[in-house]
Each structure stands twice: as structure tokens, then as C-alpha cells.
Design a protein around this motif. Structure first.
Motif, short mmCIF file in Angstrom:
data_model
loop_
_atom_site.label_atom_id
_atom_site.label_comp_id
_atom_site.label_asym_id
_atom_site.label_seq_id
_atom_site.Cartn_x
_atom_site.Cartn_y
_atom_site.Cartn_z
N ARG A 75 72.87 95.60 28.67
CA ARG A 75 74.10 96.03 28.18
C ARG A 75 75.23 95.57 29.11
N ARG A 76 76.06 94.95 28.40
CA ARG A 76 77.28 94.12 28.97
C ARG A 76 76.61 93.26 30.31
N ASN A 77 76.73 93.62 31.49
CA ASN A 77 76.32 92.97 32.64
C ASN A 77 75.10 93.37 33.36
N THR A 78 74.34 94.28 32.67
CA THR A 78 73.06 94.51 33.32
C THR A 78 72.05 94.37 32.63
N ILE A 79 71.06 94.03 33.13
CA ILE A 79 69.75 93.45 32.32
C ILE A 79 68.44 94.15 32.98
N ILE A 80 67.69 94.64 32.24
CA ILE A 80 66.28 95.18 32.66
C ILE A 80 65.13 94.24 32.35
#
Length: 453
Positions: free
Chosen positions: A314-319
Motif C-alpha cells: 500500500r503506497r510506500n509500505t510492503i509486507i
């Protein structure tokens, strides 16, 4: 042939059962419990046991062979009956060898990278329409099963696990395959419940190298000191083909491999995965794929299941989630993510779940393995330590073993989940490393948390 599986529900066992069913064998089996997805997959093919448990009346002289899984015990009633009747009893790897003894056997061994390298090879062969038999330890995109067996294919590609073959055959699985073409990716002590010393563990790889068919070949990672020493000291009459990490660079969160044709973008990342790629390339060339065709195919390889698998963004966050659990894998995976995203905060979460990782003496092997993370958390369940019959371990012992003062340690999933929800994940990478599930944690909830922020 009529084949009966004792402990049919395991990940490897049920895939072999499905492969033999497709091949036209008459397959039956037993188990005391079968979980998804094994249960549904066996049911779909009509070979799910009608009831759970062990039943001696399933064992009779009409059976051509028994395949015995590691989940069964030595006093299993069906196993006892099979012995009494003098039936042929195979371990999983023994039977795979029987199915492939007239083929060219390609075996991928090592403490880490086996599944990824095997997956890369199969991806490349599939891309170029070259059918091979195989056994791999993960579900691959574009493949129905983890095992495929035919009469006609010339090659079989086998992931060479060093764990034990069956309850009555204590040899490591990869000792039984007798490869024509082999690879060793790396050696890092694991399975301390079976191999109590590092020297004992090393000996298993010496035996593997010496089991290669005379005139065959070993492709080996020359950057690994232990691998290099064992292979180069071997007096087996085989070709020895070293490989090392190729030249690459990372730009704007994308990894590029430098080739003779110029930079080539990849969907995978991490120094350890580039090292795996180099090994896979040499094996594919030994199987008749030239370098240019290998590169064409590997650009679309997205990785094996649970190996740096992206589960949310999501936007600038990755899991990401990754199967890493041994010290060397944890260190390599954490470093890979940090190198790929150097400008983002890395929140690295590790579950201690295996026998080795919950062993008080082995814990020191994890020293520095999470040092690349900006925020690090370790989760374990004290009850699991008791169930495995191990000595109690404390939070202080874990903190001392990792040699990180700011490490966060949790023993129940509710507190761990609360910690995760409290994190500022702006411009971050969240990395979950485990062969378990953090005491039942729903990773989808974590992904939804990022969707909200």
C-alpha cells in the motif's frame, strides 16, 4: 501397481500419492489426521481415506509396495502388519529413486536455497517447453503438484533434503538419490535433534558428494567455505563446477543482473537469490539450455511459495513473508530486504518454531542475524518448547543469543499482534519469517492494517 501410503496426508506424501494416481497406479492410504490443502486435493482424486486412523485390514498381499512417511511411528499397526507379510516397504526417497533409476537424476542439495534453485530450474525448463519429472518442496506457479512422474521423460529434478528418510530408515533423504548431476548451495548447521554436532552434519554432505555417479558432476557454491572444502577434497571421479554470485545492482527498488547483453531486470532480489540463480544457470546448461535462453526465461521467475513472497502493498509500505527460520536463512533474507529497500524502515519478525531454533544451546547461532533490521521482534511459544521435550528458554536467553539490546520478544500472539499494530509502517517493509504461524496470527489482518494507514 497397487501402492499403499502409511501417513498419506503430509505435504510431500500426498503430492507423491497424487502423482502416482495420475500415472495410473492404484493408490490407497491412511493417516491419523489430514489437514488442508492435502485433504481436499486427495478427496478430489478419490483417494482420501474414508476415516482417519490406522487399520491393519488395509494391509494385505495384494499390495505391491508400501510407502512409509515420517509422520508414522515405528510401532504403527499397518507397518507391523506389512513387515509380517513381507511386503516391500519404501521410504519416500527410496521410492523416488526406484521411479527414476533409468533417468538422469538432477539433485539440488544444501542447507539453504534448495527449493528456490529447484524452482528456478523447473521454471526455465517449463518456459522452454522441455518436460521433466520432478520433486520440489513448494507449490510452484504454473505447476499442479510438487511431484511429477512419467515413464517417458529423460530428466528428473529432485530437491535433496538432508533430513531423515523414514521412521525405520535414518539415512538423510539425499543420500538415496545417487545423482548424475548435483548441486550444493551452502552448508549451515541445522536439524540439531538429528545431527548433534556440526562435524556430524558436515559428514552428511561428504557422503552426498561421494554418492554422485562416477562421471557425473557437482556444481557448487565456491563462496561457501564448507561446501568448497568438501567438494574439492572429494576423490570421487566427477566434474567439479564452481559458481559464485554474479554481478548485479539495485536501482529504485528493482534488481538488475549484469549480462553480456546488458542489464537484465529480475522479479526476485537479494544477494542469496542471485547466488541461487547462478547455480540454477549452470544446472540448466548441463540439461541443454544455453545461457541466452536461461536469461530469457528467468526474467519472469517470481520466486517459490513462501520465499520472499509479497503478501501486501500500500503506497510506500510492503509486507513480505518468508520461510526463513534457520540462522543463515534469517540473516540472508533480512540483508536481502535491506539491500533492496535501503531507504525504508525494516520491521523484521522471526518466529522460533523448529526443534533447532528452540534449543537453548543452538540459540547462539542466531547472533547478529537480525542486525540489518531497524525494528526486530522474536516470537516463540513456551509450550512448544515443553512439547518438544527441550529445556526451558527465557526472554533473557534469547536477547543474549541475538546480541541485540533493542530486540522485542513475545510469547503470545495477542501481545505480538498489538506490537505490530502499534508500529508506524510509513515508508516501511514488514518482513515475517517463520515455518509456523505465530500462534495462529492472521497475516491478512496485518495487510488490512496497512490498507487503513
Amino acid at each position: 501397481m497397487r501402492i499403499h501410503f502409511i501417513a498419506i496426508g503430509g505435504s510431500a506424501m500426498h503430492n507423491l500419492a497424487l502423482a502416482l494416481h495420475q500415472k495410473g497406479y492404484i493408490v490407497s492410504g491412511s493417516d491419523d489426521v489430514i489437514f488442508e490443502p492435502s485433504k481436499s486435493r486427495l478427496a478430489k482424486q478419490g483417494i482420501l481415506p474414508s476415516q482417519f486412523g490406522w487399520f491393519q485390514d488395509k494391509i494385505d498381499t495384494s499390495l505391491d509396495a508400501i510407502i512409509l512417511g515420517m509422520h508414522a511411528k515405528v510401532d504403527n499397526p499397518e507397518l507391523i502388519k506389512a513387515k509380517q507379510l513381507g511386503l516391500k516397504i519404501y521410504s519416500y526417497p527410496e521410492f523416488l529413486y526406484e521411479q527414476s533409476k533409468h533417468k538422469t537424476r538432477v539433485v539440488i542439495g544444501g542447507s539453504h536455497g534448495k527449493t528456490t534453485i529447484t524452482s528456478m530450474i523447473l521454471h526455465v525448463m517449463n518456459y522452454h517447453g522441455k518436460p521433466v519429472d520432478y520433486m520440489v518442496g513448494a507449490q510452484l506457479e504454473g505447476f499442479d503438484r510438487m511431484v511429477h512422474l512419467t515413464e517417458e521423460n529423460d530428466f528428473i529434478v529432485l530437491e535433496g533434503d538432508e533430513y531423515l528418510s523414514s521412521p525405520i530408515d535414518r539415512r538423510p533423504k539425499f543420500h538415496l538419490y545417487r545423482p548424475n548431476i548435483a548441486l550444493l548451495s551452502g552448508i549451515a548447521w541445522d536439524h540439531v535433534n538429528v545431527f548433534p554436532t556440526f562435524e556430524n552434519y558436515l559428514e552428511q554432505f561428504r557422503i552426498f558428494v561421494n554418492s554422485i555417479v562416477k562421471g557425473g558432476s557437482i556444481t557448487y557454491n565456491e563462496e561457501d567455505v564448507n561446501v568448497k572444502s568438501i567438494v574439492e577434497a572429494s576423490e570421487n571421479s566427477i566434474r567439479k563446477l564452481p559458481y559464485s554470485t554474479p554481478d548485479f545492482f539495485v536501482e529504485h527498488g528493482k534488481t538488475f543482473l549484469n549480462t553480456g547483453e546488458g542489464p537484465m531486470p529480475l522479479d526476485i532480489f537479494g544477494r542469496h537469490n542471485l547466488n541461487n540463480l547462478a547455480g540454477a544457470k549452470w544446472i540448466c546448461q548441463n540439461m541443454g539450455i544455453d545461457e541466452e535462453d536461461f536469461y530469457e526465461a528467468i526474467t519472469s521467475f517470481k520466486g517459490a511459495s513462501k520465499r520472499l513472497e509479497k503478501i501486501g502493498e500500500r503506497r510506500n509500505t510492503i509486507i513480505f513473508k518468508d520461510y526463513a527460520h534457520s540462522p543463515s536463512k534469517v540473516a540472508a533474507t533480512t540483508m536481502a530486504v535491506k539491500e533492496q529497500y535501503p531507504d525504508r524502515k525494516l520491521i523484521a519478525c522471526l518466529e522460533l518454531h523448529t526443534y533447532s531454533s528452540l534449543n537453548a544451546e543452538f540459540l547462539k547461532e542466531y547472533r547478529g542475524s537480525l542486525k540489518e533490521a531497524d525494528v526486530s521482534a522474536v516470537f516463540y511459544i513456551p509450550e512448544s518448547v515443553k512439547i518438544k521435550g527441550l529445556a526451558e528458554i527465557t526472554k533473557d536467553q534469547i536477547g543474549q543469543a541475538f546480541q541485540q539490546q533493542d530486540i522485542n520478544i513475545f510469547t503470545n500472539s495477542a501481545a505480538f499482534q498489538e506490537f505490530l499494530f502499534e508500529q508506524d509502517v510509513t515508508n516501511s517493509i514488514v518482513l515475517f519469517m517463520s515455518s509456523g504461524n505465530y500462534g495462529g496470527l492472521d497475516l491478512n489482518e496485518i495487510v488490512n492494517m496497512i490498507e487503513i494507514n
